[in-house]
Design an enzyme around this catalytic site. Structure first.
Site, mmCIF file in Angstrom:
data_model
loop_
_atom_site.group_PDB
_atom_site.id
_atom_site.type_symbol
_atom_site.label_atom_id
_atom_site.label_comp_id
_atom_site.label_asym_id
_atom_site.label_seq_id
_atom_site.Cartn_x
_atom_site.Cartn_y
_atom_site.Cartn_z
ATOM 1 N N GLY A 125 3.655 -3.583 -5.967
ATOM 2 C CA GLY A 125 3.660 -4.950 -5.462
ATOM 3 C C GLY A 125 4.959 -5.700 -5.656
ATOM 4 O O GLY A 125 5.125 -6.807 -5.148
ATOM 5 N N GLU A 182 5.392 -9.372 -0.317
ATOM 6 C CA GLU A 182 5.815 -10.752 -0.033
ATOM 7 C C GLU A 182 5.679 -11.631 -1.278
ATOM 8 O O GLU A 182 6.548 -12.457 -1.572
ATOM 9 C CB GLU A 182 4.970 -11.337 1.119
ATOM 10 C CG GLU A 182 5.333 -10.783 2.485
ATOM 11 C CD GLU A 182 5.170 -9.266 2.571
ATOM 12 O OE1 GLU A 182 6.178 -8.586 2.834
ATOM 13 O OE2 GLU A 182 4.053 -8.751 2.363
ATOM 14 N N TYR A 235 -10.929 8.543 -10.479
ATOM 15 C CA TYR A 235 -10.989 7.108 -10.213
ATOM 16 C C TYR A 235 -12.398 6.543 -10.472
ATOM 17 O O TYR A 235 -13.371 6.992 -9.865
ATOM 18 C CB TYR A 235 -10.575 6.785 -8.774
ATOM 19 C CG TYR A 235 -9.183 7.222 -8.390
ATOM 20 C CD1 TYR A 235 -8.195 7.464 -9.356
ATOM 21 C CD2 TYR A 235 -8.833 7.398 -7.053
ATOM 22 C CE1 TYR A 235 -6.918 7.866 -8.991
ATOM 23 C CE2 TYR A 235 -7.557 7.793 -6.680
ATOM 24 C CZ TYR A 235 -6.604 8.032 -7.659
ATOM 25 O OH TYR A 235 -5.340 8.435 -7.290
ATOM 26 N N GLY A 245 2.862 4.614 -3.841
ATOM 27 C CA GLY A 245 3.622 3.507 -4.439
ATOM 28 C C GLY A 245 4.793 3.025 -3.610
ATOM 29 O O GLY A 245 5.815 2.628 -4.173
ATOM 30 N N PRO A 246 4.698 3.011 -2.265
ATOM 31 C CA PRO A 246 5.862 2.599 -1.467
ATOM 32 C C PRO A 246 6.265 1.140 -1.680
ATOM 33 O O PRO A 246 7.415 0.772 -1.430
ATOM 34 C CB PRO A 246 5.407 2.840 -0.020
ATOM 35 C CG PRO A 246 3.913 2.777 -0.070
ATOM 36 C CD PRO A 246 3.544 3.334 -1.408
ATOM 37 N N VAL A 247 5.332 0.318 -2.162
ATOM 38 C CA VAL A 247 5.644 -1.103 -2.378
ATOM 39 C C VAL A 247 5.896 -1.375 -3.868
ATOM 40 O O VAL A 247 6.012 -2.514 -4.303
ATOM 41 C CB VAL A 247 4.513 -1.992 -1.803
ATOM 42 C CG1 VAL A 247 4.902 -3.464 -1.789
ATOM 43 C CG2 VAL A 247 4.155 -1.575 -0.380
ATOM 44 N N ALA A 248 6.047 -0.285 -4.642
ATOM 45 C CA ALA A 248 6.437 -0.379 -6.055
ATOM 46 C C ALA A 248 5.554 -1.338 -6.860
ATOM 47 O O ALA A 248 6.034 -2.325 -7.431
ATOM 48 C CB ALA A 248 7.916 -0.787 -6.166
ATOM 49 N N LEU A 271 7.707 -5.159 -4.267
ATOM 50 C CA LEU A 271 8.373 -5.309 -2.973
ATOM 51 C C LEU A 271 7.463 -5.939 -1.917
ATOM 52 O O LEU A 271 7.761 -5.910 -0.735
ATOM 53 C CB LEU A 271 8.870 -3.942 -2.477
ATOM 54 C CG LEU A 271 9.904 -3.272 -3.388
ATOM 55 C CD1 LEU A 271 10.241 -1.883 -2.885
ATOM 56 C CD2 LEU A 271 11.169 -4.125 -3.506
#
Length: 302
Positions: free
Chosen positions: A203, A207, A51, A198-201, A205
């Protein structure tokens, strides 16, 4: 914040970790985000030597100085830059791992790494040699435990058979359920933990994710993503937003020890941390999510 045991190790990680790749390159802001995470009970920080060309490790190292004992520090190895050669080269050799760990320790300003992870892997690798390197580092006390970061089921199976990995980091979310069929049952059986990235894919998923569906995601079209977002709205509560629902989905599998969403702002970080206090998904809610998403499977990544 709830802490889960990582595999059969003596590491207990916060169920919400911090994916440090999104911290940016500004030292003060990165330190502010890391300190806020620690203050909110997040003890699991995940970085990689890759990174920002090593700068991310440096920033994390500076930020945790004086609080090292509060942190489960994870980093990764396997990608290297060779002078005169463009881009990254993959090198899982023992010689490179034994050399690269010294550089990571310097950048992190620590004398040990809690979780050292192979940053990828293929069946063509010298797997036994790679394992030898990790085992040697563990015996030396330079690392406490090791794992792999991979989405290749065949590679994961080899490490499960041949090594003492305590964790597998894998992309896993409502929109990427590929690990459910091949990977999660195997790791649960062998008492190896999953770290869900990556649980929110990316972004989709979150808001404000409606603006991110245009490119699609994996094998989902933009139209399908809009429909899924619409149906997920029914699960949103005052105490559980859409992104928190997505994080809770990843944590709904007992084999998942931690979900590591990234955060590039204080607001995002706080919101992610609060997912730990949001209501867990009921069996009915989990089934509903599975009925509106796809049980996609691995094809190319073997």
């Amino acid at each position: 914040m709830k802490k889960n045991r990582l595999g059969t190790s003596d590491l207990y990680v916060s169920e919400i970790g911090l994916g440090c790749m999104s911290l940016g390159t500004e030292e003060k802001e990165a330190a502010r985000l890391v300190h806020e995470a620690l203050d909110r009970g997040i003890n699991f920080l995940d970085t990689a030597d890759l990174y920002d060309g090593g700068l991310n490790e440096e920033l994390v190292g500076k930020a945790v100085k004086g609080r090292r004992c509060d942190v489960i520090l994870a980093t990764k190895v396997g990608n290297r830059r060779i002078p005169g050669k463009e881009g990254l080269s993959w090198d899982p050799s023992k010689a490179y791992i034994m050399s690269a760990v010294k550089e990571s320790l310097k950048r992190l300003q620590t004398d040990y790494i809690d979780l050292y992870q192979l940053h990828g892997g293929t069946l063509d690798d010298p797997i036994d040699e790679t394992i030898e390197a990790f085992e040697a580092l563990k015996q030396e006390g330079v690392i406490r435990n090791y794992g792999i970061s991979s989405i290749r089921p065949n590679v994961i199976r080899e490490y499960v058979k041949r090594s003492h990995i305590v964790s597998v980091m894998s992309q896993y979310s409502i929109l990427d359920r590929r690990p459910e069929e091949e990977v999660l049952p195997l790791l649960a059986e062998k008492e190896i933990s999953v770290i869900a990235r990556g649980p929110v894919a990316s972004g989709v998923l979150a808001e404000a994710g409606a603006g991110k569906v245009g490119k699609g995601y994996l094998d989902y079209s933009p139209e399908e993503l809009q429909q899924i977002r619409g149906k997920l709205e029914s699960l949103v509560q005052p105490e559980r937003s859409m992104s928190q629902t997505a994080i809770r989905y990843s944590l709904g599998q007992p084999v998942v020890a931690a979900a590591i969403p990234g955060a590039s702002s204080l607001k995002q970080l706080v919101h992610n941390a609060e997912a730990s206090e949001s209501p867990k998904l009921s069996p009915e809610e989990l089934n509903m999510i599975r009925s509106i998403s796809r049980a996609n499977v691995y094809t190319a990544h073997r």
